[in-house]
Design a protein around this motif. Structure first.
Motif, PDB file in Angstrom:
ATOM      1  N   ALA A 181      30.369  17.431  62.040  1.00 38.15           N
ATOM      2  CA  ALA A 181      30.663  18.223  63.139  1.00 38.15           C
ATOM      3  C   ALA A 181      29.426  19.376  63.284  1.00 38.15           C
ATOM      4  N   ILE A 182      29.422  20.173  61.906  1.00 37.71           N
ATOM      5  CA  ILE A 182      28.276  21.118  62.227  1.00 37.71           C
ATOM      6  C   ILE A 182      26.948  20.527  62.377  1.00 37.71           C
ATOM      7  N   GLY A 183      26.445  19.607  61.689  1.00 36.86           N
ATOM      8  CA  GLY A 183      25.205  18.632  62.057  1.00 36.86           C
ATOM      9  C   GLY A 183      25.348  18.393  63.446  1.00 36.86           C
ATOM     10  N   ILE A 184      26.321  17.897  64.254  1.00 33.75           N
ATOM     11  CA  ILE A 184      26.137  17.460  65.551  1.00 33.75           C
ATOM     12  C   ILE A 184      25.845  18.793  66.475  1.00 33.75           C
ATOM     13  N   GLY A 185      26.566  19.799  66.066  1.00 28.83           N
ATOM     14  CA  GLY A 185      26.326  21.009  66.937  1.00 28.83           C
ATOM     15  C   GLY A 185      24.789  21.632  66.855  1.00 28.83           C
ATOM     16  N   LEU A 186      24.222  21.242  65.460  1.00 31.59           N
ATOM     17  CA  LEU A 186      22.762  21.724  65.118  1.00 31.59           C
ATOM     18  C   LEU A 186      21.925  20.952  65.850  1.00 31.59           C
ATOM     19  N   MET A 187      22.158  19.488  65.911  1.00 34.28           N
ATOM     20  CA  MET A 187      21.169  18.568  66.684  1.00 34.28           C
ATOM     21  C   MET A 187      21.008  18.997  68.049  1.00 34.28           C
TER      22      MET A 187
ATOM     23  N   PRO B 111      25.266  15.206  55.738  1.00 33.00           N
ATOM     24  CA  PRO B 111      26.492  15.637  55.386  1.00 33.00           C
ATOM     25  C   PRO B 111      27.602  14.229  55.471  1.00 33.00           C
ATOM     26  N   VAL B 112      28.294  14.144  54.623  1.00 35.94           N
ATOM     27  CA  VAL B 112      29.375  13.109  54.496  1.00 35.94           C
ATOM     28  C   VAL B 112      30.909  13.548  54.932  1.00 35.94           C
ATOM     29  N   THR B 113      31.290  14.908  55.095  1.00 33.26           N
ATOM     30  CA  THR B 113      32.759  15.026  55.336  1.00 33.26           C
ATOM     31  C   THR B 113      32.518  15.464  56.939  1.00 33.26           C
ATOM     32  N   ALA B 114      33.885  15.279  57.693  1.00 30.55           N
ATOM     33  CA  ALA B 114      33.862  15.239  58.861  1.00 30.55           C
ATOM     34  C   ALA B 114      33.527  16.565  59.586  1.00 30.55           C
ATOM     35  N   ARG B 115      33.909  17.749  58.619  1.00 32.61           N
ATOM     36  CA  ARG B 115      33.600  19.012  59.294  1.00 32.61           C
ATOM     37  C   ARG B 115      31.870  19.248  59.210  1.00 32.61           C
ATOM     38  N   GLY B 116      31.349  18.756  58.051  1.00 30.03           N
ATOM     39  CA  GLY B 116      29.640  18.732  57.979  1.00 30.03           C
ATOM     40  C   GLY B 116      29.184  17.946  58.975  1.00 30.03           C
TER      41      GLY B 116
ATOM     42  N   GLY C 283      18.956  25.871  48.926  1.00 33.14           N
ATOM     43  CA  GLY C 283      17.801  25.346  49.318  1.00 33.14           C
ATOM     44  C   GLY C 283      17.729  24.095  49.851  1.00 33.14           C
ATOM     45  N   ASP C 284      18.699  23.273  49.489  1.00 33.22           N
ATOM     46  CA  ASP C 284      19.222  21.959  50.030  1.00 33.22           C
ATOM     47  C   ASP C 284      19.487  22.005  51.305  1.00 33.22           C
ATOM     48  N   ALA C 285      20.475  23.025  51.605  1.00 30.59           N
ATOM     49  CA  ALA C 285      20.992  23.354  52.880  1.00 30.59           C
ATOM     50  C   ALA C 285      20.058  23.644  53.923  1.00 30.59           C
ATOM     51  N   VAL C 286      19.185  24.696  53.584  1.00 28.22           N
ATOM     52  CA  VAL C 286      18.156  25.119  54.692  1.00 28.22           C
ATOM     53  C   VAL C 286      17.398  24.027  54.980  1.00 28.22           C
ATOM     54  N   TRP C 287      16.584  23.108  53.733  1.00 26.87           N
ATOM     55  CA  TRP C 287      15.885  22.049  54.114  1.00 26.87           C
ATOM     56  C   TRP C 287      16.544  21.107  55.254  1.00 26.87           C
ATOM     57  N   TRP C 288      17.875  20.603  54.736  1.00 27.41           N
ATOM     58  CA  TRP C 288      18.798  19.791  55.554  1.00 27.41           C
ATOM     59  C   TRP C 288      18.789  20.345  57.048  1.00 27.41           C
ATOM     60  N   ALA C 289      18.989  21.857  57.210  1.00 27.35           N
ATOM     61  CA  ALA C 289      18.949  22.279  58.586  1.00 27.35           C
ATOM     62  C   ALA C 289      17.669  22.386  59.240  1.00 27.35           C
ATOM     63  N   CYS C 290      16.542  22.407  58.538  1.00 31.27           N
ATOM     64  CA  CYS C 290      15.134  22.370  59.305  1.00 31.27           C
ATOM     65  C   CYS C 290      15.019  20.905  59.640  1.00 31.27           C
ATOM     66  N   VAL C 291      15.198  19.985  58.853  1.00 29.65           N
ATOM     67  CA  VAL C 291      14.994  18.628  59.359  1.00 29.65           C
ATOM     68  C   VAL C 291      16.141  18.041  60.258  1.00 29.65           C
ATOM     69  N   THR C 292      17.196  18.535  60.347  1.00 29.87           N
ATOM     70  CA  THR C 292      18.140  18.347  61.560  1.00 29.87           C
ATOM     71  C   THR C 292      17.687  18.994  62.803  1.00 29.87           C
ATOM     72  N   VAL C 293      17.442  20.325  62.703  1.00 26.64           N
ATOM     73  CA  VAL C 293      17.312  21.031  64.079  1.00 26.64           C
ATOM     74  C   VAL C 293      15.924  20.552  64.865  1.00 26.64           C
ATOM     75  N   THR C 294      14.873  20.118  64.006  1.00 29.64           N
ATOM     76  CA  THR C 294      13.728  19.464  64.724  1.00 29.64           C
ATOM     77  C   THR C 294      13.856  17.985  65.106  1.00 29.64           C
ATOM     78  N   GLY C 295      14.993  17.583  64.419  1.00 29.57           N
ATOM     79  CA  GLY C 295      15.204  16.082  64.720  1.00 29.57           C
ATOM     80  C   GLY C 295      14.436  15.225  64.067  1.00 29.57           C
ATOM     81  N   THR C 296      13.846  15.427  63.029  1.00 34.55           N
ATOM     82  CA  THR C 296      13.064  14.491  62.165  1.00 34.55           C
ATOM     83  C   THR C 296      13.931  13.678  61.282  1.00 34.55           C
ATOM     84  N   GLY C 297      14.968  14.149  60.507  1.00 40.73           N
ATOM     85  CA  GLY C 297      16.101  13.150  60.069  1.00 40.73           C
ATOM     86  C   GLY C 297      15.539  12.360  58.937  1.00 40.73           C
TER      87      GLY C 297
END
Lengths: 209, 209, 209, 209
Positions: B175-181, B168-173, B148-162
């Motif tokens: 990187a996934i966030g950058i791709g999603l943005m 995410p706090v890890t390097a790979r996390g 649930g957290d991950a889906v909420w984070w993905a929606c907040v990120t993909v719409t650029g709301t932030g």
């Protein structure tokens, strides 16, 4: 010698100079424990590449049929000579020339606009990452400590996401952030508009074929 | 056998394979307490579906009149074979074929572009949610703990709301966030532009009728 | 009786019903200390307006020359009957009819699109504010406590700013937030595109005159 | 005397008046420790410039061939007279006149739209910075304490980035923030659309030349 021939001849040397300038800007920031001698060397590289760009600009002014008209038409060049941080844009310009020579067949107008504006965004983000790192690292209350942090902050800023886990706290860091926000709006606006236009065109074609 | 007939025949099996691949990616992440045997089973499913996609690609290359031209025109297929995380895009493609067959009457060009780019956004968000969950869960200082957290984070990120309540706090996390943005900017740009265009067309028509 | 005449006759009563429905949704949320009798009264109002909308829909289906074609063309009506939270969109529709009758001279196509999409945004934001307040108020760890907080959160969310000072923490609150983000992207995309188009047209005209 | 001649004659005095009004709004906010006499002086300047704008408006109404038509066509003027905070928009208008006289050769339509909408954004951001500073400074729990903070907050808000390191906590501060978010969406939408259009035109031209 015509100005076109000069520009064609200096293309590769200027690309090398732009890369060297970028390296001379990046290395002392990424390696803060650099010795005195190495610091001096990179400053000399900065100076040398700056002289190269200055000479190139003066020669082009001389070669142009109407120097004033040329100067007015290429205001970005002057800006780049005065503000070293904008220098990497030279790199994009060279890249543009390359894609003009070789990529005409493969990419349509929208594809090339995406590559050009996208490259400018990457360079802007990279330069801002380096600049913010050199300004914020060590500042009181700062939360941007490593290059990884700076790149993540730049991506979060340029897309307008703005989580707020990292943000600049110094006046100079905030100024860099403001430049990155507005620059990102403009450049990513071009990328998004080109992408949407390209997508619809391909979609329409797939519809008919 | 022509390539068109092959593509029509393999449509449903490939749809099943894409769904299985997605399931094989999702289940071990969503159920971290899975037994050794079940883990192996899902890895076999991943491998099997990958082989199915590889075989399909090779067959299509053989059937195409000009294999090189076909390969160059379908670069996304190669990308999808090399980077498993992009695999769900196959699903969108199949979905596109379906909507081409049945939906031509109901939806205009803009409607279909919205459905296509919207589905790609949902798949991108879903994949990013799963990926970020598998990387961040358990990481030191992480705040993304459940799906649930991950889906909420993905929606907040993909719409650029932030909001910044989760990030995410890890390097790979990251990187996934950058791709999603950036992916969200592009895909939602298409959705928004199509929606605005469709809205104005309907509005104009309602004005006349 | 023709369907056009029915729609013209029921315009004002339906507007009143839509306003009553909105009030019946808003009042019990804004005044949590309401007595049992008043709660019942507002529930009766909700039910009564719902019956009014249902009767209106059935009558229109009967009056339409081809009921099936009418139903398929007006899918939003069914959605609005099933999901009470979308009901306020009826209000926008009535508002649209009004602006069609009186505003044709004053506003161009872009102006009316701005008013329509802008009103839908305001209604969406208002509904989301009320819904998030009723869900989040009292939830553990929640930071949205008053209607002022909820409106501020809705504005920060719908524009994609996302400070992160306020955000939903419950599953239902997050679902409302996701709807608001994506709805805001679509509707404000229409408003922004219309405004830019209107601005450029006026700018061009001022240039010539 | 014709209205065109009046507008040309009053151009420079009105520009000075608009700058004075802005100064009279800014100085008491930026220097909270101002003496009683100086506060009175700036209030007199505010009043005097307001009278100047009122007189200008009345004279223009008298000079116009059809006063009612002129008033209806220039509704912004009335708004500006009633709401002092919108006054700086007069400044943009004068600026627009200037760029019309001198800049026609240098800038295309898109360039001028960018300058106009960009200037309006800067003025909006500056006014919002001053307003939010005067409201939030000293409020309980506020984190906007200096003019630098306020400008940084305004940039982060107008671009929709929204880190959340600074945000208004009072009702009036939030109202200013809401105006800034929506105003920024509209004005920066014009700037971005104009920039993308200008970019593509220049790109296409460079392609052919």
């Amino acid at each position: 010698m015509t100005i076109e021939r000069w520009e064609r001849t200096t293309e590769v040397p200027l690309l090398v100079a732009a890369l060297l300038f970028l390296a001379a800007y990046a290395v002392p920031i990424l390696q803060p424990g650099l010795g005195r001698g190495e610091r001096w060397m990179w400053m000399l590289v900065t100076l040398a590449t700056w002289v190269v760009f200055l000479v190139d600009y003066v020669v082009r002014l001389h070669l142009a049929p109407d120097s004033w008209a040329y100067a007015r038409k290429n205001l970005l060049d002057v800006l780049v000579l005065l503000l070293p941080l904008l220098r990497p844009l030279k790199l994009v310009r060279t890249l543009r020339t390359f894609s003009f020579l070789h990529g005409r067949q493969r990419l349509g107008l929208e594809g090339r606009a995406m590559v050009y504006a996208g490259s400018a965004t990457v360079l802007l983000g990279l330069t801002a990452s380096l600049a913010v790192l050199s300004v914020e690292r060590g500042a009181h209350g700062s939360n941007i400590a490593t290059f990884g942090d700076a790149v993540w902050w730049a991506c979060v800023t340029v897309t307008g996401t703005g989580y707020g886990d990292l943000f600049p706290v110094t006046a100079r860091g905030r100024a860099i952030g403001i430049g990155l926000m507005f620059g990102g709006l403009g450049l990513l606006g071009v990328v998004t508009a080109s992408f949407a236009s390209w997508f619809m065109t391909r979609f329409k074609r797939g519809d008919e074929g």
